[in-house]
Design an enzyme around this catalytic site. Structure first.
Site, PDB file in Angstrom:
ATOM      1  N   GLY A  61      -3.964 -32.158  -5.477  1.00 13.12           N
ATOM      2  CA  GLY A  61      -4.954 -33.274  -5.492  1.00 13.12           C
ATOM      3  C   GLY A  61      -4.450 -34.713  -5.086  1.00 13.12           C
ATOM      4  O   GLY A  61      -5.270 -35.463  -5.592  1.00 13.12           O
ATOM      5  N   ASP A  94      -5.319 -31.029   3.903  1.00  9.55           N
ATOM      6  CA  ASP A  94      -3.884 -31.583   3.733  1.00  9.55           C
ATOM      7  C   ASP A  94      -3.096 -30.148   3.715  1.00  9.55           C
ATOM      8  O   ASP A  94      -1.886 -30.275   3.217  1.00  9.55           O
ATOM      9  CB  ASP A  94      -3.618 -32.404   2.775  1.00  9.55           C
ATOM     10  CG  ASP A  94      -1.931 -33.003   2.652  1.00  9.55           C
ATOM     11  OD1 ASP A  94      -1.584 -33.296   3.805  1.00  9.55           O
ATOM     12  OD2 ASP A  94      -1.354 -33.145   1.634  1.00  9.55           O
ATOM     13  N   LYS A 130      -4.234 -32.961   8.610  1.00  4.84           N
ATOM     14  CA  LYS A 130      -2.878 -33.175   8.656  1.00  4.84           C
ATOM     15  C   LYS A 130      -2.527 -32.137   9.802  1.00  4.84           C
ATOM     16  O   LYS A 130      -2.823 -30.958   9.858  1.00  4.84           O
ATOM     17  CB  LYS A 130      -2.025 -32.902   7.376  1.00  4.84           C
ATOM     18  CG  LYS A 130      -0.475 -32.783   7.620  1.00  4.84           C
ATOM     19  CD  LYS A 130       0.240 -32.565   6.491  1.00  4.84           C
ATOM     20  CE  LYS A 130       0.070 -31.106   6.096  1.00  4.84           C
ATOM     21  NZ  LYS A 130       0.926 -31.226   4.651  1.00  4.84           N
TER      22      LYS A 130
END
Length: 362
Positions: A130, A207, A248
Site C-alpha cells: 500500500g 505498481d 509501473k
C-alpha cells in the site's frame, strides 16, 4: 568519462493526428501468434537494447553488497528506506509524487472534480502493501482533495498485506470473486468493477511486479508482460471518463510494450512516460502516466478481454496483440518512443558504467 545523476525526466507520447484509430475489433477472430518471453523482442532499437544488456551483464560476477555500496555512493538521493524518503517512509511514495507532479495529475483531478461533492475515488491494483495508497492520502491534503480508495493485491503473500495505517473507512481491501486477489483471473477484476461501478473513480495506480532472478534480469520486460497487460486492462475497466492511470513499467523495447503505449494514445487524452528522480537511474523502471480517459470502444474491450484470457494463457508465452506495422508506420509515435527509449537507456548504461568504474581497485 561522462556522468549522469538521478533526476526526473518526462516524455510525451502521441499518435499522428492524421491516422485513424486501429481496427482492433477486426482482430478478434484471428488466432494469436505467441512467442516465449526470451524471443519476444524484434530488431527495434536493438543496438541500444543489447548495449544496455551487455553493460548489465558485466555486473554478473560482482558482489551484491559491494554493488549497493558503490551505487548508493554515486546516487545517494535514491537510497532505500527512511534516509531517502522521510515524508512517506518509503521510496515508492516519492516516486509517485514525482510522476504526478511532472505530468500535472493532481491539477487534472482538481479540474475533473471542481464543483462536485464527495471524495475522489481511486483503485490501487497489485498495490500491496500500500505504498502508493499511503502516499495518495498524504498528498491529497496538499491539493485539498478528499480521497477514498479500493485496493486489490495477492492474498496471503508475505510482504503484501495492506498497511494497517491506511485509514479505516477510506480504504477498502478487496480480493476478488475467488478471494485470492489475483488479477490473472479476469473475474477478480470484474468483481472490483462491480464494487466501484457507482463510484466517481478517477484514478487507477498499478505498481505490480515480482522478483526476477539475476541471471534473467534482462528479460524483466517480457517476463512481466502478463501482469502489465492485466493492470492496463483493469484501468480501462475501472476508470470513469476523464480519469488518470499510472502504471509501473520496465524497459519498453518489445512489440508488446510498444502496442500498449500506442493504444494508450487513443484511449487517453494525454500520455506520458516518466522516469522519476527517486527511481534509480541504474535501473529500467519508468512509469506510464495517462490523463483524460476517453473510454474504450466496445469491440476493443471485447478483444482485450479475449486477448487476456486466451492470448496470455500462461506466464511463459507473450501474444502478438496487434500487427507490428500498425504501430511502426506511425511516424509521430515512433519518434516519441525512440527518443524516450534512447534517453533512458543511455542514461542507465552510463550510470552502470560509473558503478563498474567505482568498483575497480584504486
Amino acid at each position: 568519462m561522462s556522468e549522469v545523476t538521478d533526476k526526473t525526466v518526462e516524455f510525451l507520447l502521441r499518435h499522428s493526428a492524421s491516422r485513424r484509430p486501429p481496427d482492433i475489433g477486426s482482430l478478434k477472430e484471428k488466432a494469436f501468434e505467441r512467442v516465449n518471453w526470451r524471443d519476444a523482442f524484434d530488431r527495434f532499437q536493438e543496438t541500444e537494447r543489447l548495449t544496455l544488456w551487455e553493460t548489465k551483464s558485466e555486473l554478473d560476477g560482482v558482489d551484491e553488497g559491494a554493488y549497493r555500496v558503490a551505487r548508493d555512493a554515486l546516487f545517494p538521493f535514491a537510497v532505500s528506506g527512511s534516509q531517502g524518503a522521510v515524508s512517506f517512509g518509503n521510496r515508492a511514495g516519492h516516486k509517485l509524487r514525482e510522476v504526478m507532479e511532472a505530468t500535472g495529475v493532481w491539477e487534472h483531478l482538481q479540474r475533473e472534480t471542481s464543483g462536485q461533492k464527495g471524495a475522489v475515488v481511486f483503485a490501487d491494483v497489485c498495490g500491496g502493501p500500500g505504498a502508493f495508497s499511503q502516499a495518495l492520502f498524504e498528498m491529497s491534503r496538499q491539493y485539498k482533495l478528499r480521497m477514498r480508495g479500493f485496493g486489490m493485491t495477492l492474498r496471503n503473500v508475505r510482504g503484501l498485506d495492506w498497511y494497517s495505517s491506511l485509514p479505516l473507512g477510506k480504504f477498502l481491501p478487496t480480493y476478488g470473486i475467488d478471494g485470492t486477489g489475483d488479477i490473472f483471473n479476469l473475474a477478480n477484476i470484474e468483481a472490483l468493477l462491480s464494487l466501484t461501478i457507482r463510484e466517481r473513480l478517477k484514478l487507477v495506480v498499478a505498481d505490480g511486479g515480482f522478483n526476477v532472478p539475476f541471471n534473467i534480469a534482462n528479460y524483466q520486460e517480457t517476463l512481466s508482460g502478463r501482469i502489465l497487460f492485466g493492470q492496463w486492462l483493469a484501468a480501462l475497466k475501472l476508470l470513469r471518463p476523464g480519469g488518470c492511470f499510472i502504471l509501473k513499467l520496465f524497459d519498453t523495447f518489445s512489440p508488446l510494450s510498444r502496442a500498449l503505449l500506442y493504444l494508450s494514445t487513443y484511449l487517453y487524452d494525454r500520455v506520458h512516460v516518466v522516469k522519476p528522480r527517486h527511481s534509480r537511474v541504474v535501473n529500467s523502471e519508468r512509469y506510464l502516466v495517462c490523463l483524460g480517459f476517453l473510454g474504450t470502444p466496445g469491440p476493443w474491450m471485447e478483444y482485450f478481454e479475449h486477448c487476456y484470457q486466451v492470448g496470455f494463457s500462461d506466464n511463459d508465452s507473450i501474444p502478438k496483440i496487434m500487427p507490428t506495422s500498425w504501430v511502426m508506420e506511425d511516424k509521430t509515435f515512433m519518434k516519441d518512443l525512440k527518443q524516450m527509449n534512447s534517453t533512458i537507456a543511455s542514461n542507465q548504461t552510463l550510470a552502470l558504467k560509473m558503478v563498474l568504474a567505482k568498483l575497480q581497485p584504486s
